[in-house]
Design an enzyme around this catalytic site. Sequence first.
Site, PDB file in Angstrom:
ATOM      1  N   ARG A  13       0.808  -1.241   0.000  1.00 24.26           N
ATOM      2  CA  ARG A  13       0.000   0.000   0.000  1.00 24.26           C
ATOM      3  C   ARG A  13       0.830   1.276   0.000  1.00 24.26           C
ATOM      4  NH1 ARG A  13      -3.391  -2.886   3.503  1.00 24.26           N
ATOM      5  NH2 ARG A  13      -5.175  -3.681   2.353  1.00 24.26           N
ATOM      6  N   LYS A  55       3.574  11.704 -10.872  1.00 25.63           N
ATOM      7  CA  LYS A  55       2.739  10.840 -11.707  1.00 25.63           C
ATOM      8  C   LYS A  55       3.532   9.579 -12.010  1.00 25.63           C
ATOM      9  CE  LYS A  55       0.966  13.825 -14.974  1.00 25.63           C
ATOM     10  NZ  LYS A  55       0.346  13.865 -16.296  1.00 25.63           N
ATOM     11  N   GLU A 107      11.521  19.430 -24.384  1.00 20.42           N
ATOM     12  CA  GLU A 107      10.702  19.683 -23.188  1.00 20.42           C
ATOM     13  C   GLU A 107      11.230  20.908 -22.438  1.00 20.42           C
ATOM     14  OE1 GLU A 107       7.866  18.278 -22.214  1.00 20.42           O
ATOM     15  OE2 GLU A 107       7.796  16.357 -23.264  1.00 20.42           O
ATOM     16  N   LYS A 122       8.626  23.326 -13.696  1.00 14.64           N
ATOM     17  CA  LYS A 122       7.694  22.207 -13.464  1.00 14.64           C
ATOM     18  C   LYS A 122       7.300  22.159 -11.986  1.00 14.64           C
ATOM     19  CE  LYS A 122       6.014  17.765 -14.222  1.00 14.64           C
ATOM     20  NZ  LYS A 122       6.005  16.481 -14.857  1.00 14.64           N
ATOM     21  N   GLU A 181      -3.373  17.966 -11.401  1.00 15.58           N
ATOM     22  CA  GLU A 181      -3.565  18.177 -12.830  1.00 15.58           C
ATOM     23  C   GLU A 181      -4.926  18.749 -13.189  1.00 15.58           C
ATOM     24  OE1 GLU A 181      -2.328  16.163 -16.946  1.00 15.58           O
ATOM     25  OE2 GLU A 181      -2.624  14.866 -15.247  1.00 15.58           O
ATOM     26  N   ARG A 203      -1.778  22.849 -14.316  1.00 11.47           N
ATOM     27  CA  ARG A 203      -0.871  21.780 -14.755  1.00 11.47           C
ATOM     28  C   ARG A 203      -1.035  21.496 -16.249  1.00 11.47           C
ATOM     29  NH1 ARG A 203       1.352  16.734 -11.078  1.00 11.47           N
ATOM     30  NH2 ARG A 203       2.609  15.870 -12.721  1.00 11.47           N
ATOM     31  N   ASN A 260       1.210  20.767 -20.819  1.00 12.94           N
ATOM     32  CA  ASN A 260       0.877  19.967 -22.001  1.00 12.94           C
ATOM     33  C   ASN A 260       1.011  20.754 -23.291  1.00 12.94           C
ATOM     34  OD1 ASN A 260       0.329  17.535 -20.808  1.00 12.94           O
ATOM     35  ND2 ASN A 260      -1.776  18.085 -20.336  1.00 12.94           N
ATOM     36  N   HIS A 288       1.463  19.068 -26.608  1.00  8.93           N
ATOM     37  CA  HIS A 288       1.198  17.650 -26.398  1.00  8.93           C
ATOM     38  C   HIS A 288      -0.077  17.161 -27.086  1.00  8.93           C
ATOM     39  CE1 HIS A 288       4.457  17.981 -23.605  1.00  8.93           C
ATOM     40  NE2 HIS A 288       4.350  16.727 -23.205  1.00  8.93           N
ATOM     41  N   HIS A 325       0.771  14.160 -29.154  1.00 14.19           N
ATOM     42  CA  HIS A 325       0.241  12.816 -28.870  1.00 14.19           C
ATOM     43  C   HIS A 325      -0.454  12.247 -30.097  1.00 14.19           C
ATOM     44  CE1 HIS A 325      -0.034  13.322 -24.231  1.00 14.19           C
ATOM     45  NE2 HIS A 325       1.066  12.690 -24.577  1.00 14.19           N
ATOM     46  N   HIS A 355       9.175  10.802 -27.810  1.00 10.60           N
ATOM     47  CA  HIS A 355       8.109  11.641 -27.270  1.00 10.60           C
ATOM     48  C   HIS A 355       8.403  13.143 -27.444  1.00 10.60           C
ATOM     49  CE1 HIS A 355       4.971  13.042 -24.625  1.00 10.60           C
ATOM     50  NE2 HIS A 355       5.868  13.647 -23.862  1.00 10.60           N
TER      51      HIS A 355
HETATM   52  N1  LIG Z   1       5.456  10.538 -15.057  1.00  5.41           N
HETATM   53  C1  LIG Z   1       5.489  11.607 -15.791  1.00  5.41           C
HETATM   54  O1  LIG Z   1       5.088  12.700 -15.380  1.00  5.41           O
HETATM   55  C2  LIG Z   1       6.037  11.497 -17.176  1.00  5.41           C
HETATM   56  C3  LIG Z   1       6.271  12.662 -17.946  1.00  5.41           C
HETATM   57  C4  LIG Z   1       6.843  12.512 -19.208  1.00  5.41           C
HETATM   58  C5  LIG Z   1       7.178  11.258 -19.693  1.00  5.41           C
HETATM   59  N2  LIG Z   1       6.918  10.157 -18.919  1.00  5.41           N
HETATM   60  C6  LIG Z   1       7.261   8.814 -19.402  1.00  5.41           C
HETATM   61  O2  LIG Z   1       8.669   8.755 -19.566  1.00  5.41           O
HETATM   62  C7  LIG Z   1       8.967   7.735 -20.511  1.00  5.41           C
HETATM   63  C8  LIG Z   1      10.041   8.246 -21.455  1.00  5.41           C
HETATM   64  O3  LIG Z   1      11.196   8.522 -20.701  1.00  5.41           O
HETATM   65  P1  LIG Z   1      12.636   8.641 -21.382  1.00  5.41           P
HETATM   66  O4  LIG Z   1      12.531   9.537 -22.546  1.00  5.41           O
HETATM   67  O5  LIG Z   1      13.598   8.936 -20.308  1.00  5.41           O
HETATM   68  O6  LIG Z   1      12.838   7.201 -22.015  1.00  5.41           O
HETATM   69  P2  LIG Z   1      13.561   5.870 -21.453  1.00  5.41           P
HETATM   70  O7  LIG Z   1      13.381   5.735 -20.012  1.00  5.41           O
HETATM   71  O8  LIG Z   1      13.099   4.756 -22.312  1.00  5.41           O
HETATM   72  O9  LIG Z   1      15.102   6.171 -21.737  1.00  5.41           O
HETATM   73  C9  LIG Z   1      15.540   6.288 -23.071  1.00  5.41           C
HETATM   74  C10 LIG Z   1      16.723   5.375 -23.354  1.00  5.41           C
HETATM   75  O10 LIG Z   1      17.880   5.930 -22.729  1.00  5.41           O
HETATM   76  C11 LIG Z   1      18.526   4.938 -21.935  1.00  5.41           C
HETATM   77  N3  LIG Z   1      19.226   5.654 -20.876  1.00  5.41           N
HETATM   78  C12 LIG Z   1      18.746   6.109 -19.699  1.00  5.41           C
HETATM   79  N4  LIG Z   1      19.680   6.834 -19.069  1.00  5.41           N
HETATM   80  C13 LIG Z   1      20.777   6.818 -19.858  1.00  5.41           C
HETATM   81  C14 LIG Z   1      22.062   7.417 -19.774  1.00  5.41           C
HETATM   82  N5  LIG Z   1      22.389   8.214 -18.759  1.00  5.41           N
HETATM   83  N6  LIG Z   1      22.940   7.191 -20.777  1.00  5.41           N
HETATM   84  C15 LIG Z   1      22.588   6.429 -21.854  1.00  5.41           C
HETATM   85  N7  LIG Z   1      21.391   5.860 -22.003  1.00  5.41           N
HETATM   86  C16 LIG Z   1      20.498   6.073 -21.018  1.00  5.41           C
HETATM   87  C17 LIG Z   1      17.410   4.051 -21.497  1.00  5.41           C
HETATM   88  O11 LIG Z   1      17.892   2.787 -21.076  1.00  5.41           O
HETATM   89  C18 LIG Z   1      16.564   3.991 -22.768  1.00  5.41           C
HETATM   90  O12 LIG Z   1      17.094   3.060 -23.663  1.00  5.41           O
HETATM   91  C19 LIG Z   1       7.668   7.386 -21.203  1.00  5.41           C
HETATM   92  O13 LIG Z   1       7.220   6.140 -20.731  1.00  5.41           O
HETATM   93  C20 LIG Z   1       6.714   8.491 -20.766  1.00  5.41           C
HETATM   94  O14 LIG Z   1       5.374   8.058 -20.686  1.00  5.41           O
HETATM   95  C21 LIG Z   1       6.376  10.262 -17.687  1.00  5.41           C
END
Ligand SMILES: NC(=O)c1ccc[n+]([C@@H]2O[C@H](COP(=O)([O-])OP(=O)(O)OC[C@H]3O[C@@H](n4cnc5c(N)ncnc54)[C@H](O)[C@@H]3O)[C@@H](O)[C@H]2O)c1
Length: 370
Positions: free
Chosen positions: A121, A143, A185, A227, A237, A241, A245, A248, A252, A265
């Site tokens: 939990r 999130k 971003e 942020k 949100e 918030r 977006n 986005h 999206h 993304h």
């Molecule tokens: N929770 C939120 O508020 C929120 C906001 C935006 C995006 N997201 C989520 O984030 C995700 C995308 O995140 P991302 O862009 O970081 O992608 P990711 O986590 O897939 O990382 C991208 C690639 O980089 C690699 N990597 C990570 N750190 C590294 C480093 N220091 N050196 C070399 N390679 C490295 C990873 O292994 C992966 O292959 C999506 O699932 C999206 O939905 C969440």
Amino acid sequence: MKNVRVELGSRSYSVMIGPNLLARSAKLLDREEFSADPVVITNRTVMRLHGGGFLQALRRRWPRPAVILIGDGERYKDLATVRRIYDSMFRTGADRRSWIIAFGGGVVGDIAGFAAATFMRGIPFVGLPTTLLAQVDSSVGGKVGVNVRQGKNLVGAFHQPSSVLSDVLTLRTLAPRELASGLYEVIKCGAIRSEPLLDYLESRLEQVVACRPAALEKVVFEATSIKAGVVSSDELEDDLRMILNYGHTIGHGLEAATDYRRFKHGEAVAWGMIAALGFGRELGLLDDRSAARLVHLIHRVAPLPSLRGISLAHVRTAIQHDKKFRRGSVRMVFLPHLGEAEVRSDVDSRHLDLFLSRFLANPGARPTEV
Ligand SMILES: NC(=O)c1ccc[n+]([C@@H]2O[C@H](COP(=O)([O-])OP(=O)(O)OC[C@H]3O[C@@H](n4cnc5c(N)ncnc54)[C@H](O)[C@@H]3O)[C@@H](O)[C@H]2O)c1
């Protein structure tokens, strides 16, 4: 090192930003009063590149951290991975006193945070984001969640971390496209809240792209502050918030229309921002010069994947499935001025359609007045 405070009453936390934080992690996290050893959730890529020094540092304070490796990639952000994490945690004797370290990009952060929100939990977790996108976006705000067959991020929770360490030196090993994706971003943060951040990016983009520590620290700090400010005043949100977006809604749509394969993304958000600028011009928002300035900055970061062959019908369907669509109207963010955002709930979907059909055919075209 710089510090950003996310103010959420009793759940407030610090985001520490700077070079070499992994090597100092034991000291920086010591004030957290965690007695049990942590569970580090990461993937092989991050572990290979940055895990050695980090675990060595961590062991100075917590001698026996458990390490759980998950698959690398968005396709592993699912409930099967979460179940495997629970299994490993039970096997290694984790309990209510345990805490999780989310060590990786946004995928690791979302899954590890979700495991923390739900294991027994809810147990605490700390974010150690290692991609630019994770440092400036996903690690702040609480999130967490996973994808399900019905769509992305449809199962999740709000669970704030206890603290976040953004070590900017980890970004040096990122693939150029991943760095660029995070930079879009950062540009978005400047566009909605801080013209000075855009000025900085315009004058120092080369240093940021070359991963100079001071330049990275500056942009991660500024974007995180923006942020954090938004999240502090609107955690769950709603209206404020929503400005995060920016770019986005259409972004999206583009991602979904290409089955999440063509764009990172951030790249889709970059196109989404360019489109929103053009559409905003048709609604009489933002002057030509400011719009052109932002488009130019976005294109300076890196070449964007083309929009060729993307069907308007697919983009439209994705936008209509978005939670921002209500009975013929779309909720979208616009920039009345650089550094200022405005949410409009009454965007006529037929007008957006017309604009998008022209935009997809010719994304480089200057916006026309209607
Ligand atoms: N929770 C939120 O508020 C929120 C906001 C935006 C995006 N997201 C989520 O984030 C995700 C995308 O995140 P991302 O862009 O970081 O992608 P990711 O986590 O897939 O990382 C991208 C690639 O980089 C690699 N990597 C990570 N750190 C590294 C480093 N220091 N050196 C070399 N390679 C490295 C990873 O292994 C992966 O292959 C999506 O699932 C999206 O939905 C969440």
